[in-house]
Design a protein around this motif. Sequence first.
Motif, PDB file in Angstrom:
ATOM      1  N   LYS A   1       1.728   8.460 -13.372  1.00 35.33           N
ATOM      2  CA  LYS A   1       0.779   7.342 -13.154  1.00 35.33           C
ATOM      3  C   LYS A   1       0.608   7.331 -14.735  1.00 35.33           C
ATOM      4  CE  LYS A   1      -1.621   8.917  -8.976  1.00 35.33           C
ATOM      5  NZ  LYS A   1      -2.927   9.634  -8.644  1.00 35.33           N
TER       6      LYS A   1
ATOM      7  N   ARG B   1      -4.477   5.537  -0.995  1.00 36.64           N
ATOM      8  CA  ARG B   1      -4.358   4.408  -2.113  1.00 36.64           C
ATOM      9  C   ARG B   1      -5.410   3.436  -2.690  1.00 36.64           C
ATOM     10  NH1 ARG B   1       1.604   4.754  -1.998  1.00 36.64           N
ATOM     11  NH2 ARG B   1       1.363   7.256  -2.226  1.00 36.64           N
ATOM     12  N   ASN B   2      -5.625   2.689  -3.564  1.00 40.96           N
ATOM     13  CA  ASN B   2      -6.443   1.408  -2.815  1.00 40.96           C
ATOM     14  C   ASN B   2      -5.555   0.369  -3.302  1.00 40.96           C
ATOM     15  OD1 ASN B   2      -8.628   3.376  -4.556  1.00 40.96           O
ATOM     16  ND2 ASN B   2      -6.652   3.351  -6.015  1.00 40.96           N
TER      17      ASN B   2
ATOM     18  N   GLU C   1      -2.521  -1.062 -10.070  1.00 40.20           N
ATOM     19  CA  GLU C   1      -3.794  -1.126  -9.149  1.00 40.20           C
ATOM     20  C   GLU C   1      -5.309  -1.409 -10.170  1.00 40.20           C
ATOM     21  OE1 GLU C   1      -3.204   2.994  -7.148  1.00 40.20           O
ATOM     22  OE2 GLU C   1      -4.414   3.042  -8.460  1.00 40.20           O
TER      23      GLU C   1
ATOM     24  N   TRP D   1       4.556  10.503  -7.670  1.00 35.68           N
ATOM     25  CA  TRP D   1       4.219   9.558  -8.476  1.00 35.68           C
ATOM     26  C   TRP D   1       3.506   9.628  -9.334  1.00 35.68           C
ATOM     27  CZ3 TRP D   1       4.793   4.101  -6.757  1.00 35.68           C
ATOM     28  CH2 TRP D   1       5.208   3.995  -5.065  1.00 35.68           C
TER      29      TRP D   1
ATOM     30  N   ARG E   1       1.482   3.243 -11.134  1.00 36.30           N
ATOM     31  CA  ARG E   1       2.008   3.970 -10.675  1.00 36.30           C
ATOM     32  C   ARG E   1       3.777   3.850 -10.483  1.00 36.30           C
ATOM     33  NH1 ARG E   1       0.653   6.659  -5.944  1.00 36.30           N
ATOM     34  NH2 ARG E   1      -1.977   6.096  -5.983  1.00 36.30           N
TER      35      ARG E   1
ATOM     36  N   VAL F   1       0.607  -1.213   0.187  1.00 32.69           N
ATOM     37  CA  VAL F   1       0.013   0.279  -0.052  1.00 32.69           C
ATOM     38  C   VAL F   1       0.698   0.996   0.274  1.00 32.69           C
ATOM     39  CG1 VAL F   1      -2.206  -1.016   0.572  1.00 32.69           C
ATOM     40  CG2 VAL F   1      -0.178  -0.327   2.605  1.00 32.69           C
ATOM     41  N   ALA F   2       1.545   1.255   0.953  1.00 34.88           N
ATOM     42  CA  ALA F   2       2.847   2.505   0.787  1.00 34.88           C
ATOM     43  C   ALA F   2       4.128   2.230   1.451  1.00 34.88           C
ATOM     44  CB  ALA F   2       1.932   3.551   1.679  1.00 34.88           C
TER      45      ALA F   2
ATOM     46  N   GLU G   1      -4.295  13.554  -1.963  1.00 34.21           N
ATOM     47  CA  GLU G   1      -3.682  11.988  -2.157  1.00 34.21           C
ATOM     48  C   GLU G   1      -2.471  11.690  -0.591  1.00 34.21           C
ATOM     49  OE1 GLU G   1      -1.480  11.622  -5.835  1.00 34.21           O
ATOM     50  OE2 GLU G   1      -3.410  11.546  -6.939  1.00 34.21           O
TER      51      GLU G   1
END
Length: 414
Positions: free
Chosen positions: A185, A53-54, A310, A183, A320, A38-39, A88
């Motif tokens: 994308k 995030r997703n 994603e 990031w 990303r 996730v991060a 974000e």
Amino acid sequence: MEYRTLIEPDRIHGSLYTNAEVFSHELARIWYREWVFVAHESELPESGDYVTRNVGRQPVVITRGEEGVIRVLLNRCSHRANLLCQDEKGSSHSFRCPYHGWTFTNSGELVGVPFRNGYGKTPIREKLALSRAPRVGSYKGFIFASLSPSGPALMEHLGNAAEAIDRLVDLSPDGEVELTAGWLKHKVSANWKMAVENQVDGYHPRFVHDSLFSAAKYQVRELCTDSSSALVRDHGNGHTELDFRPEYRKEGTSFIWFGRASEAKFPEYVERMVRRYGAERSRQLLMDGPPHVMIFPNLFLAEMNLLVIEPIGPSLTVQRQTSVLLKGAPEINRRAMRQTEGAMGPGGLLIPDDCEMMERNQVGLTAMSPEWLTLSRGMHREYSDEDGSLASNVTDETAQRGIWKKYLETMTEE
Ligand code: FES
Ligand code: FE
């Protein structure tokens, strides 16, 4: 859906990339059950920091609480489901829903309900906290979440891929990487599995990336051939690798992976590396370079870049990208960011070409025949290597077979 009839050892059925029912099964079985990256902790260094995030299609907010605890909250107001946080990234100890003003702490408790009298004596604060990912784990700063309360532990899931993360962070003279460059994308009209498979496809570079090879010095040109000693590896659990180290070791010099830079260009970095790791280990690290490893299902350690996949729909994916920044190595980082712009950006010479291929695959899939995709390349010559992986020539489809093996297990397990 009978997945066993759609996935064979050397071929897979095209509908797996296009069918909407398959996509929703994947969300349930892979994206909402398995560990998903996730991060990175460097993106939220201070208490109060957060990023959105997703996880699959679930919007989440990753927060760092008072005591440094990292949580993954579902980004959905518990009143009437408004998207709680739109930014974000940012820093705040609370989130106020824009719709009716309910306020939540960054650990998810409901602490403010405007015009409270409208609820009489009913206790609502206690009942209406935000939902959280039941499992959150971190390895060397890489944060993963699972939306399932049970399943293998993070380290069990990572297996041999943890060693690839070690290899990456060990290129920093402080032993840490930072994902703070921002990031890029790319929205790609292709199925997410096309991206996973392409990251470790050593067969295509000589063709798809020929324009890059003719414009710039890029080591992959010589590495991805039938006669190269570079290897593809299936590490198990769906984690796969293009391992260029055998070729780098043959030449025996540093920084082939970094545009064939000479050590003389980064004397302070080399000195700091030697101070931390000693002369021998540091020489090995600078010769071997960063990993090219796809950690299933969404984290691609792309040498000095990092890519995250994603899934949006059966035929839509967001990829990303960011530079991997090595803590304590500003001179390396400056160059890494320029390389990311040149390779990964919208006008970049590398990743946009991969995205174009994925989109053309998706268009090709609309033709009704042949129904199957062939994944047999190198089956006759792969072998178990001493690191426990299944290995073969870098151009072979050992990685793709490994990904589909994991996929089949996950989609069919009880
Ligand atoms: Fe969030 Fe109403 S939907 S306060
Ligand atoms: Fe490529």
